[in-house]
Write a protein that holds these residues in place. Structure first.
Motif, PDB file in Angstrom:
ATOM      1  N   ARG A 176      71.285  26.292  50.915  1.00 20.58           N
ATOM      2  CA  ARG A 176      71.160  27.574  51.486  1.00 20.58           C
ATOM      3  C   ARG A 176      70.686  28.560  50.979  1.00 20.58           C
ATOM      4  NH1 ARG A 176      74.018  29.839  55.896  1.00 20.58           N
ATOM      5  NH2 ARG A 176      73.353  31.616  56.338  1.00 20.58           N
ATOM      6  N   ASP A 194      67.687  30.808  52.358  1.00 20.40           N
ATOM      7  CA  ASP A 194      67.609  32.333  52.640  1.00 20.40           C
ATOM      8  C   ASP A 194      66.279  32.940  51.821  1.00 20.40           C
ATOM      9  OD1 ASP A 194      69.864  32.193  54.115  1.00 20.40           O
ATOM     10  OD2 ASP A 194      71.095  32.474  52.380  1.00 20.40           O
ATOM     11  N   THR A 195      66.141  32.326  50.620  1.00 21.38           N
ATOM     12  CA  THR A 195      64.892  33.104  49.745  1.00 21.38           C
ATOM     13  C   THR A 195      63.697  32.764  50.738  1.00 21.38           C
ATOM     14  OG1 THR A 195      66.141  32.506  47.749  1.00 21.38           O
ATOM     15  CG2 THR A 195      63.735  32.966  47.839  1.00 21.38           C
ATOM     16  N   ASP A 225      63.571  35.501  53.399  1.00 16.27           N
ATOM     17  CA  ASP A 225      63.135  36.686  52.963  1.00 16.27           C
ATOM     18  C   ASP A 225      61.824  36.875  52.428  1.00 16.27           C
ATOM     19  OD1 ASP A 225      65.773  37.687  53.286  1.00 16.27           O
ATOM     20  OD2 ASP A 225      66.207  37.137  51.156  1.00 16.27           O
ATOM     21  N   THR A 241      73.322  25.716  57.516  1.00 14.52           N
ATOM     22  CA  THR A 241      71.850  26.129  57.020  1.00 14.52           C
ATOM     23  C   THR A 241      70.916  26.034  57.853  1.00 14.52           C
ATOM     24  OG1 THR A 241      72.798  25.636  54.677  1.00 14.52           O
ATOM     25  CG2 THR A 241      70.124  25.452  54.987  1.00 14.52           C
ATOM     26  N   ALA A 250      70.816  28.619  60.398  1.00 12.74           N
ATOM     27  CA  ALA A 250      70.270  29.844  59.883  1.00 12.74           C
ATOM     28  C   ALA A 250      68.766  29.788  59.953  1.00 12.74           C
ATOM     29  CB  ALA A 250      70.947  30.146  58.361  1.00 12.74           C
TER      30      ALA A 250
END
Length: 307
Positions: free
Chosen positions: A91, A95-96, A99, A142, A145
């Motif tokens: 996860r 997320d990285t 971004d 995940t 997301a």
């Protein structure tokens, strides 16, 4: 495109890298060891050193790429009891990447799984997992997301892979079953063995990931499935025939000792369709099916490690 691939020297990644290069793409592969770096360089990929925990490396490399395929997962950690830790690390990486790619409309393709999605029923790309607080649900969250990154200007897609991506050199579920049969002197299954697993050859998986990074629309769920459901009993029978062992049902009370970490997966009935994926991407699996692949004999040439 210049495509950053994590897990690039792994089971599917090592097939995806030449698939991408042959299609005219440049590949940057994440390598956590000298051996992985050497294999990637030999395959024609550029190399960046690091692991999925090196978030600065992941972010900067993704930002400098035209797209990302995230195949890496801490399977060694997951299969030794810390699935939650492996899923949480995954996860953090996703997320990285989100971004780094936000607002670019560049592709991000995540490898996820099909096991347990809709037990006992044929699941499709439209089915979504239920969050139940279990460690495995973290990985499902995940994937959700990753799909939501479409709202942030990322052309995100999730490829849900069949539990067995088979082929020569496999050391996953099928190789483990062979090793267990050798060690226990019996080729076993649970109950009547009628429960089904979807299956996919690794070369067909590589082709699917290439098509996904090239043209999957934002927010797309894809199913990496060539065969909707292969009965585990049929798998056990092929293994028994090749090893000259009896095929039998293992009693529930003996299953954990017999099948070790595989026990929780082996009894699942989780058939899945890829009809929508095939239509969307014009993807047609062409490699041998699971039973045919087992019958080729490569799973039985060298005894696998005893579990």
């Amino acid at each position: 495109m210049r495509i950053f691939v994590t897990g690039a020297s792994g089971w599917i990644g090592s097939a995806l890298v030449p698939e991408l290069i042959d299609a005219g793409h440049q590949v940057v592969g994440l390598a956590r060891s000298d051996a992985s770096a050497a294999a990637l360089a030999t395959a024609g990929a550029a190399v960046v050193r690091g692991t999925v925990d090196d978030l600065d490396v992941l972010g900067s490399t993704a930002a400098a790429s035209d797209g990302v395929v995230h195949l890496a997962f801490k399977h060694d950690l997951a299969f030794t009891g810390d699935y939650r830790g492996a899923a949480e690390a995954d996860r953090g990486a996703v997320d990285t990447f989100g971004d780094a790619l936000a607002g670019t409309d560049r592709p991000f393709v995540l490898a996820s799984g099909l096991i347990g999605l809709k037990p006992g029923q044929l699941s499709t790309e439209r089915d979504m997992p239920t969050a139940d607080g279990s460690p495995t649900s973290i990985r499902s969250a995940t994937a959700t997301a990753a799909l939501a990154l479409a709202e942030r200007g990322v052309r995100s897609a999730v490829v849900r892979l069949a539990p067995t991506c088979h082929g020569e050199g496999d050391n996953g579920f099928m190789a483990t079953l062979v090793a267990i049969a050798r060690a226990r002197h019996v080729s076993g299954h649970l109950h009547d063995g009628a429960n089904r697993w979807p299956a996919l050859h690794r070369l067909d998986a590589a082709r699917l990931f290439r098509l996904a990074v090239e043209k999957a629309p934002a927010g797309t769920v894809l199913h990496g499935v060539a065969e909707e459901g292969v009965a585990i009993r049929d798998v056990a029978e092929v293994i028994g025939r090749h090893l000259g062992l009896p095929v039998t049902s293992v009693a529930p009370e003996a299953a954990a000792e017999h099948f070790t970490w595989l026990t929780g997966f082996l009894g699942l009935d989780t058939p899945a369709s890829s009809a929508l994926t095939r239509e969307l991407l014009d993807w047609r699996p062409t490699e041998p099916g699971l039973l045919e692949d087992l019958d080729k004999g490569h799973y039985f040439r060298t005894p696998a490690a005893t579990p």
